[in-house]
Motif scaffolding. Structure first.
Motif, PDB file in Angstrom:
ATOM      1  N   GLU A 179      75.274 -99.045 -25.791  1.00 48.61           N
ATOM      2  CA  GLU A 179      76.346 -98.290 -25.133  1.00 48.61           C
ATOM      3  C   GLU A 179      76.631 -96.991 -25.889  1.00 48.61           C
ATOM      4  O   GLU A 179      76.788 -95.930 -25.296  1.00 48.61           O
ATOM      5  CB  GLU A 179      77.597 -99.175 -25.123  1.00 48.61           C
ATOM      6  N   LEU A 180      76.674 -97.087 -27.202  1.00 46.58           N
ATOM      7  CA  LEU A 180      76.918 -95.889 -28.018  1.00 46.58           C
ATOM      8  C   LEU A 180      75.790 -94.884 -27.817  1.00 46.58           C
ATOM      9  O   LEU A 180      76.026 -93.683 -27.714  1.00 46.58           O
ATOM     10  CB  LEU A 180      77.027 -96.272 -29.494  1.00 46.58           C
ATOM     11  N   GLY A 181      74.589 -95.391 -27.736  1.00 43.76           N
ATOM     12  CA  GLY A 181      73.419 -94.523 -27.550  1.00 43.76           C
ATOM     13  C   GLY A 181      73.487 -93.816 -26.209  1.00 43.76           C
ATOM     14  O   GLY A 181      73.235 -92.609 -26.107  1.00 43.76           O
ATOM     15  N   VAL A 182      73.876 -94.551 -25.166  1.00 48.12           N
ATOM     16  CA  VAL A 182      73.947 -93.973 -23.825  1.00 48.12           C
ATOM     17  C   VAL A 182      75.025 -92.890 -23.783  1.00 48.12           C
ATOM     18  O   VAL A 182      74.811 -91.801 -23.265  1.00 48.12           O
ATOM     19  CB  VAL A 182      74.249 -95.074 -22.772  1.00 48.12           C
ATOM     20  N   GLU A 183      76.186 -93.185 -24.360  1.00 45.97           N
ATOM     21  CA  GLU A 183      77.280 -92.198 -24.350  1.00 45.97           C
ATOM     22  C   GLU A 183      76.884 -90.933 -25.109  1.00 45.97           C
ATOM     23  O   GLU A 183      77.207 -89.827 -24.711  1.00 45.97           O
ATOM     24  CB  GLU A 183      78.539 -92.800 -24.971  1.00 45.97           C
ATOM     25  N   GLU A 184      76.218 -91.138 -26.225  1.00 42.59           N
ATOM     26  CA  GLU A 184      75.792 -90.001 -27.041  1.00 42.59           C
ATOM     27  C   GLU A 184      74.843 -89.111 -26.242  1.00 42.59           C
ATOM     28  O   GLU A 184      74.930 -87.886 -26.255  1.00 42.59           O
ATOM     29  CB  GLU A 184      75.099 -90.525 -28.320  1.00 42.59           C
ATOM     30  N   GLU A 185      73.959 -89.750 -25.507  1.00 38.93           N
ATOM     31  CA  GLU A 185      72.982 -89.029 -24.695  1.00 38.93           C
ATOM     32  C   GLU A 185      73.691 -88.224 -23.589  1.00 38.93           C
ATOM     33  O   GLU A 185      73.369 -87.059 -23.353  1.00 38.93           O
ATOM     34  CB  GLU A 185      72.017 -90.064 -24.087  1.00 38.93           C
ATOM     35  N   VAL A 186      74.674 -88.876 -22.935  1.00 38.81           N
ATOM     36  CA  VAL A 186      75.425 -88.193 -21.870  1.00 38.81           C
ATOM     37  C   VAL A 186      76.128 -86.973 -22.446  1.00 38.81           C
ATOM     38  O   VAL A 186      76.099 -85.875 -21.880  1.00 38.81           O
ATOM     39  CB  VAL A 186      76.464 -89.157 -21.225  1.00 38.81           C
ATOM     40  N   ARG A 187      76.743 -87.153 -23.623  1.00 39.87           N
ATOM     41  CA  ARG A 187      77.498 -86.048 -24.231  1.00 39.87           C
ATOM     42  C   ARG A 187      76.559 -84.920 -24.653  1.00 39.87           C
ATOM     43  O   ARG A 187      76.816 -83.749 -24.436  1.00 39.87           O
ATOM     44  CB  ARG A 187      78.290 -86.583 -25.442  1.00 39.87           C
ATOM     45  N   ARG A 188      75.420 -85.322 -25.238  1.00 35.07           N
ATOM     46  CA  ARG A 188      74.456 -84.314 -25.698  1.00 35.07           C
ATOM     47  C   ARG A 188      73.981 -83.466 -24.518  1.00 35.07           C
ATOM     48  O   ARG A 188      73.948 -82.249 -24.580  1.00 35.07           O
ATOM     49  CB  ARG A 188      73.269 -85.024 -26.363  1.00 35.07           C
TER      50      ARG A 188
END
Ligand SMILES: Nc1ncnc2c1ncn2[C@@H]1O[C@H](COP(=O)(O)OP(=O)(O)OP(=O)(O)O)[C@@H](O)[C@H]1O
Ligand SMILES: O=C(O)[C@H](O)[C@@H](O)[C@H](O)[C@H](O)CO
Length: 231
Positions: free
Chosen positions: A217-226
């Protein structure tokens, strides 16, 4: 004329879809409408489910692995609520209302207590949709906060046996049935922020899976933000 071919869903081939048996969700539906992806997110990991599903055990593990503070929801119940539960009387919506608000605000304060703190782990039965909505208000109040629910689920029979075997806890096995009576299983409309964790299996597997889900989940959110910052 031959009708056009309808593409078949590929979810069945994705191991995540298999391991999230209740409400598989697509990564493309990640961001919530209230979330500003350019603001660094702090995360509330709310470990939910009926009595005995392993909330405290899983939350303690996540807290230790992720080095995040852990707030035990039961510590926020007023004495009267605990007294009721000890006597085998199920709580009502009215009994739970202030508790939910206090718990949510304590979690938000814990996140704000330090600028470097990125998350907090919280146990909260959050049995009904409206209870989860009370917690979700934290993200409406502060767009820098992401709320995630880990919904731990197993059969009533399994949880009854686990609670019966547990020593020194105010909640007796006779209360497990009432927890299932109150329970509203997170539905399709909640799939954006609910991760279902099957806890029927051994604890070591449950812990590993919960941790894997949080990291994903953290990885997905980071990707969306990036990605949002590229525009
Ligand atoms: N996957 C599992 N397999 C076997 N035993 C488990 C598992 N998960 C938790 N337990 C045991 O079940 C009992 C209930 O777990 P725990 O107290 O963490 O649940 P809880 O959801 O926090 O309960 P409550 O809401 O009543 O406080 C404990 O004795 C715990 O060791
Ligand atoms: O909403 C509720 O009914 C309560 O929060 C319970 O779920 C207990 O506090 C917990 O499960 C302890 O066993």
């Amino acid at each position: 004329m031959t009708p056009p071919k309808i593409p078949q869903p590929t979810g069945a081939m994705n191991p995540l879809f298999i391991r999230r048996p209740l409400h598989p969700r697509s990564k493309s539906t990640r961001s919530s409408p209230v979330r500003n992806d350019k603001i660094p997110q702090k995360h509330m990991w709310i470990v939910t489910g009926p009595a005995g599903c392993g909330k405290s055990t899983v939350a303690a593990f996540l807290s230790q692995q992720l080095q995040l503070p852990y707030i035990e929801g039961d510590d926020y119940h007023p004495a009267l609520n605990k007294e009721k539960m000890t006597k085998g009387i199920p709580l009502t919506d009215a009994d739970r209302w202030d508790w939910l608000i206090t718990l949510r605000d304590a979690a938000a304060s814990a996140l704000q207590a330090s600028s470097t703190r990125t998350g907090v782990v919280v146990t909260c039965s959050a049995l009904k949709r409206k209870y989860r909505d009370v917690i979700r208000v934290a993200a409406y109040n502060n767009h820098g906060i992401s709320v995630h629910f880990l919904y731990l689920h197993a059969s009533e029979q399994t949880l009854m046996a686990r609670v019966a075997a547990r020593q020194g806890h105010f909640m007796g096995a006779a209360m497990v049935h009432s927890q299932f009576e109150s329970l509203e299983v997170p539905g399709e409309t909640e799939m954006k922020d609910v991760i279902a964790v099957d806890v029927n299996g051994p604890l070591s597997e449950v812990k590993a899976f919960a941790l894997e889900m949080v990291r994903e989940e953290l990885g997905v959110e980071e990707e969306v933000r990036r990605k949002s910052q590229e525009y």
